[in-house]
Design a protein around this motif. Structure first.
Motif, PDB file in Angstrom:
ATOM      1  N   GLY A  60       0.912  -1.048  -0.065  1.00  0.00           N
ATOM      2  CA  GLY A  60       0.097  -0.096   0.035  1.00  0.00           C
ATOM      3  C   GLY A  60       0.959   1.278  -0.003  1.00  0.00           C
ATOM      4  O   GLY A  60       1.862   1.177  -0.635  1.00  0.00           O
ATOM      5  N   VAL A  61       0.376   2.295   0.598  1.00  0.00           N
ATOM      6  CA  VAL A  61       1.171   3.782   0.603  1.00  0.00           C
ATOM      7  C   VAL A  61       2.045   3.659   1.736  1.00  0.00           C
ATOM      8  O   VAL A  61       1.955   3.015   2.780  1.00  0.00           O
ATOM      9  N   ASP A  62       3.134   4.141   1.311  1.00  0.00           N
ATOM     10  CA  ASP A  62       4.098   4.266   2.190  1.00  0.00           C
ATOM     11  C   ASP A  62       4.249   5.540   3.124  1.00  0.00           C
ATOM     12  O   ASP A  62       4.921   6.385   3.070  1.00  0.00           O
ATOM     13  N   TRP A  63       3.361   5.492   4.185  1.00  0.00           N
ATOM     14  CA  TRP A  63       3.115   6.446   4.989  1.00  0.00           C
ATOM     15  C   TRP A  63       4.341   6.937   5.847  1.00  0.00           C
ATOM     16  O   TRP A  63       4.392   8.396   5.814  1.00  0.00           O
ATOM     17  N   ILE A  64       5.200   6.030   6.494  1.00  0.00           N
ATOM     18  CA  ILE A  64       6.166   6.475   6.921  1.00  0.00           C
ATOM     19  C   ILE A  64       7.464   7.239   6.202  1.00  0.00           C
ATOM     20  O   ILE A  64       7.683   8.371   6.741  1.00  0.00           O
ATOM     21  N   GLU A  65       7.460   6.722   5.033  1.00  0.00           N
ATOM     22  CA  GLU A  65       8.285   7.452   4.269  1.00  0.00           C
ATOM     23  C   GLU A  65       7.770   8.791   3.576  1.00  0.00           C
ATOM     24  O   GLU A  65       8.637   9.684   3.670  1.00  0.00           O
ATOM     25  N   TRP A  66       6.439   8.899   3.516  1.00  0.00           N
ATOM     26  CA  TRP A  66       5.970  10.326   3.187  1.00  0.00           C
ATOM     27  C   TRP A  66       6.254  11.306   4.397  1.00  0.00           C
ATOM     28  O   TRP A  66       6.488  12.338   4.068  1.00  0.00           O
ATOM     29  N   LEU A  67       6.022  10.792   5.594  1.00  0.00           N
ATOM     30  CA  LEU A  67       5.929  11.558   6.666  1.00  0.00           C
ATOM     31  C   LEU A  67       7.503  12.144   7.223  1.00  0.00           C
ATOM     32  O   LEU A  67       7.790  13.326   7.250  1.00  0.00           O
ATOM     33  N   ILE A  68       8.387  11.330   6.840  1.00  0.00           N
ATOM     34  CA  ILE A  68      10.005  11.757   6.967  1.00  0.00           C
ATOM     35  C   ILE A  68       9.969  12.474   5.757  1.00  0.00           C
ATOM     36  O   ILE A  68      10.858  13.475   6.253  1.00  0.00           O
ATOM     37  N   GLN A  69       9.605  12.472   4.603  1.00  0.00           N
ATOM     38  CA  GLN A  69       9.653  13.417   3.489  1.00  0.00           C
ATOM     39  C   GLN A  69       9.337  14.719   3.594  1.00  0.00           C
ATOM     40  O   GLN A  69       9.975  15.762   3.538  1.00  0.00           O
ATOM     41  N   ILE A  70       8.126  14.842   4.060  1.00  0.00           N
ATOM     42  CA  ILE A  70       7.423  16.038   4.526  1.00  0.00           C
ATOM     43  C   ILE A  70       8.086  16.628   5.723  1.00  0.00           C
ATOM     44  O   ILE A  70       8.256  17.856   5.656  1.00  0.00           O
ATOM     45  N   GLY A  71       8.524  15.842   6.488  1.00  0.00           N
ATOM     46  CA  GLY A  71       9.248  16.505   7.722  1.00  0.00           C
ATOM     47  C   GLY A  71      10.500  17.063   7.430  1.00  0.00           C
ATOM     48  O   GLY A  71      10.779  18.277   7.837  1.00  0.00           O
ATOM     49  N   LEU A  72      11.254  16.565   6.609  1.00  0.00           N
ATOM     50  CA  LEU A  72      12.410  16.946   6.009  1.00  0.00           C
ATOM     51  C   LEU A  72      12.248  18.251   5.186  1.00  0.00           C
ATOM     52  O   LEU A  72      13.108  19.301   5.340  1.00  0.00           O
ATOM     53  N   ALA A  73      11.066  18.351   4.416  1.00  0.00           N
ATOM     54  CA  ALA A  73      10.910  19.386   3.630  1.00  0.00           C
ATOM     55  C   ALA A  73      10.346  20.643   4.323  1.00  0.00           C
ATOM     56  O   ALA A  73      10.937  21.878   4.281  1.00  0.00           O
ATOM     57  N   ALA A  74       9.646  20.359   5.338  1.00  0.00           N
ATOM     58  CA  ALA A  74       9.172  21.558   6.526  1.00  0.00           C
ATOM     59  C   ALA A  74      10.430  21.943   7.213  1.00  0.00           C
ATOM     60  O   ALA A  74      10.455  23.266   7.179  1.00  0.00           O
ATOM     61  N   LEU A  75      11.450  21.219   7.596  1.00  0.00           N
ATOM     62  CA  LEU A  75      12.779  21.709   8.203  1.00  0.00           C
ATOM     63  C   LEU A  75      13.520  22.513   7.164  1.00  0.00           C
ATOM     64  O   LEU A  75      14.075  23.442   7.691  1.00  0.00           O
ATOM     65  N   GLY A  76      13.592  21.942   5.890  1.00  0.00           N
ATOM     66  CA  GLY A  76      14.333  22.619   5.018  1.00  0.00           C
ATOM     67  C   GLY A  76      13.726  24.062   4.600  1.00  0.00           C
ATOM     68  O   GLY A  76      14.591  25.287   4.686  1.00  0.00           O
ATOM     69  N   ILE A  77      12.485  24.104   4.451  1.00  0.00           N
ATOM     70  CA  ILE A  77      11.727  25.363   4.331  1.00  0.00           C
ATOM     71  C   ILE A  77      11.730  26.450   5.348  1.00  0.00           C
ATOM     72  O   ILE A  77      12.121  27.611   5.434  1.00  0.00           O
ATOM     73  N   ALA A  78      11.553  25.651   6.660  1.00  0.00           N
ATOM     74  CA  ALA A  78      11.707  26.764   7.844  1.00  0.00           C
ATOM     75  C   ALA A  78      13.224  27.159   7.926  1.00  0.00           C
ATOM     76  O   ALA A  78      13.278  28.393   8.274  1.00  0.00           O
ATOM     77  N   ALA A  79      14.424  26.434   7.728  1.00  0.00           N
ATOM     78  CA  ALA A  79      15.541  26.848   7.850  1.00  0.00           C
ATOM     79  C   ALA A  79      15.876  27.930   6.708  1.00  0.00           C
ATOM     80  O   ALA A  79      16.659  28.969   7.042  1.00  0.00           O
ATOM     81  N   LEU A  80      15.242  27.774   5.418  1.00  0.00           N
ATOM     82  CA  LEU A  80      15.506  28.532   4.448  1.00  0.00           C
ATOM     83  C   LEU A  80      15.128  30.038   4.702  1.00  0.00           C
ATOM     84  O   LEU A  80      15.390  31.209   4.641  1.00  0.00           O
ATOM     85  N   ASP A  81      13.810  29.876   5.201  1.00  0.00           N
ATOM     86  CA  ASP A  81      12.975  31.040   5.679  1.00  0.00           C
ATOM     87  C   ASP A  81      13.617  31.885   6.749  1.00  0.00           C
ATOM     88  O   ASP A  81      13.870  33.049   6.544  1.00  0.00           O
ATOM     89  N   ARG A  82      14.056  31.120   7.659  1.00  0.00           N
ATOM     90  CA  ARG A  82      14.734  31.898   8.846  1.00  0.00           C
ATOM     91  C   ARG A  82      16.030  32.461   8.436  1.00  0.00           C
ATOM     92  O   ARG A  82      16.471  33.550   8.860  1.00  0.00           O
ATOM     93  N   SER A  83      16.733  31.768   7.458  1.00  0.00           N
ATOM     94  CA  SER A  83      18.104  32.432   6.933  1.00  0.00           C
ATOM     95  C   SER A  83      18.191  33.518   6.151  1.00  0.00           C
ATOM     96  O   SER A  83      19.026  34.218   5.984  1.00  0.00           O
ATOM     97  N   ARG A  84      16.677  33.862   5.506  1.00  0.00           N
ATOM     98  CA  ARG A  84      16.633  34.898   4.846  1.00  0.00           C
ATOM     99  C   ARG A  84      16.709  36.357   5.658  1.00  0.00           C
ATOM    100  O   ARG A  84      15.930  36.333   6.682  1.00  0.00           O
ATOM    101  N   VAL A  85      17.239  37.393   5.164  1.00  0.00           N
ATOM    102  CA  VAL A  85      17.126  38.658   5.741  1.00  0.00           C
ATOM    103  C   VAL A  85      15.870  39.203   5.599  1.00  0.00           C
ATOM    104  O   VAL A  85      15.465  39.514   4.424  1.00  0.00           O
ATOM    105  N   ARG A  86      15.312  39.713   6.746  1.00  0.00           N
ATOM    106  CA  ARG A  86      14.189  40.397   6.789  1.00  0.00           C
ATOM    107  C   ARG A  86      14.356  41.936   7.004  1.00  0.00           C
ATOM    108  O   ARG A  86      15.050  42.151   7.867  1.00  0.00           O
ATOM    109  N   HIS A  87      13.418  42.698   6.295  1.00  0.00           N
ATOM    110  CA  HIS A  87      13.568  44.214   6.480  1.00  0.00           C
ATOM    111  C   HIS A  87      12.442  44.739   7.092  1.00  0.00           C
ATOM    112  O   HIS A  87      11.508  44.347   6.892  1.00  0.00           O
TER     113      HIS A  87
END
Length: 87
Positions: A60-87
């Protein structure tokens, strides 16, 4: 890698990137192309982690793999967003 593999990696990257972006609260100040790149990288790393823990190929659907991938994407997006200089 064949063209179908590249296209499927882009599609999966879009889905994972968008889902990861939805998980992160607030407004993210990164573009859609960067979101796709983060999604593709998260999908590749998440698949490798799922293979290492032997949870990638299930019936069936590999839910654990999807959760790992989505979690990593969320971490990556949050890290990039935080690293951007805000004015």
């Amino acid at each position: 890698m064949e063209i179908t593999g590249i296209i499927s990696a882009i599609v999966i990257g879009i889905v994972i990137g968008v889902l990861g972006r939805l998980v992160v609260p607030g407004r993210q100040r990164i573009g859609i192309l960067l979101t796709i790149v983060v999604g593709i990288v998260a999908a590749l790393i998440g698949a490798a982690i799922a293979n290492a823990f032997d949870v990638a190929d299930t019936k069936g659907v590999d839910w654990i793999e999807w959760l790992i991938q989505i979690g990593l994407a969320a971490l990556g997006i949050a890290a990039l967003d935080r690293s951007r200089v805000r004015h």
